[in-house]
Enzyme design. Sequence first.
Site, mmCIF file in Angstrom:
data_model
loop_
_atom_site.group_PDB
_atom_site.id
_atom_site.type_symbol
_atom_site.label_atom_id
_atom_site.label_comp_id
_atom_site.label_asym_id
_atom_site.label_seq_id
_atom_site.Cartn_x
_atom_site.Cartn_y
_atom_site.Cartn_z
ATOM 1 N N SER A 199 0.863 -1.181 0.000
ATOM 2 C CA SER A 199 0.000 0.000 0.000
ATOM 3 C C SER A 199 0.892 1.220 0.000
ATOM 4 O O SER A 199 2.053 1.156 0.421
ATOM 5 C CB SER A 199 -0.874 0.014 1.256
ATOM 6 N N TYR B 70 -2.402 -0.351 10.611
ATOM 7 C CA TYR B 70 -2.367 -0.699 9.175
ATOM 8 C C TYR B 70 -1.013 -0.304 8.576
ATOM 9 O O TYR B 70 -0.377 -1.094 7.868
ATOM 10 C CB TYR B 70 -3.520 0.023 8.475
#
Length: 236
Positions: free
Chosen positions: A139, A152
């Site tokens: 990501s 995250y």
Amino acid sequence: MGDKRAIITGASRGIGRYTALELARHGWEVALIARSEPELLGLAAEITALGQRAHPYPQDLSALTELVPLMRRIAEDMGGCEVLVNNAGIAHLANLADTPLAVWQQILAVNVTAAFQCIQGILPTMRAAQGGTIVNVVSIAGQQVFPQWGAYCVSKYGLLALSQTLAQEERPYGIRVCALCPGAVDTPIWDTVPANFDRAGMLSAQTVAQTIRQIIELPAAASIETLTLMPQAGVL
Ligand code: NJP
């Protein structure tokens, strides 16, 4: 290119589902992993109707000790495996001060440790074949931090480090490892977090899936090791 057999985690929806369809349409036999059995069965039927082989493997990836045996079983079932796409991932929005330990542990288990275990399970097959490609869906949150996305981001920075280390370690075995770092993608993951972003400007899951296929289908002598794929409009 010889045999085309791929394992895709997080295949029940979003990027994983589109990746499975994209690969199947281009001649890949696919093994599909996620928890949601009905979605996996539906996708496998859709792929079979396209004339391609698909194998659903319902599995909770946070059951970490089950993953090495699962990878070995899948490789046996397909008679080998050229590609592993570690795509499954979860998010939770909270300041670190308010992130429950159980949530932190689940995010790290699914986003990093499950990928580590799937890799350990499939490497013997790829090494024996002297080749293979592992794509880890990281990501942009593995390259920059966002407040409220602490757990995250930690998981994605970890997955990026894992990918880049593995790429160097497996080079002598002819194995390629890519860390794909997308910006925001319009998928159901955004239904799981209380964030109100404009989804119209996000990447489509199909675009990410096409990119994954391009990474995989590069000539064997070339390797994309880290790829940042942004919406043209930037981070949303
Ligand atoms: O997510 P979503 P995306 N065991 O929620 C599976 C990264 N990414 O496609 O188990 C097994 O639509 C889940 O299956 P199920 C992101 O971090 C995204 O957007 O049936 N599987 C489903 O198939 C992630 O790594 C964006 O619930 C488990 C899949 O994971 C990857 O892209 C931006 C599981 C999640 O589908 C795919 O995300 C970015 C478990 N315990 C990176 N838990 C973005 N969308 O904006 C979940 O930079 N799954």
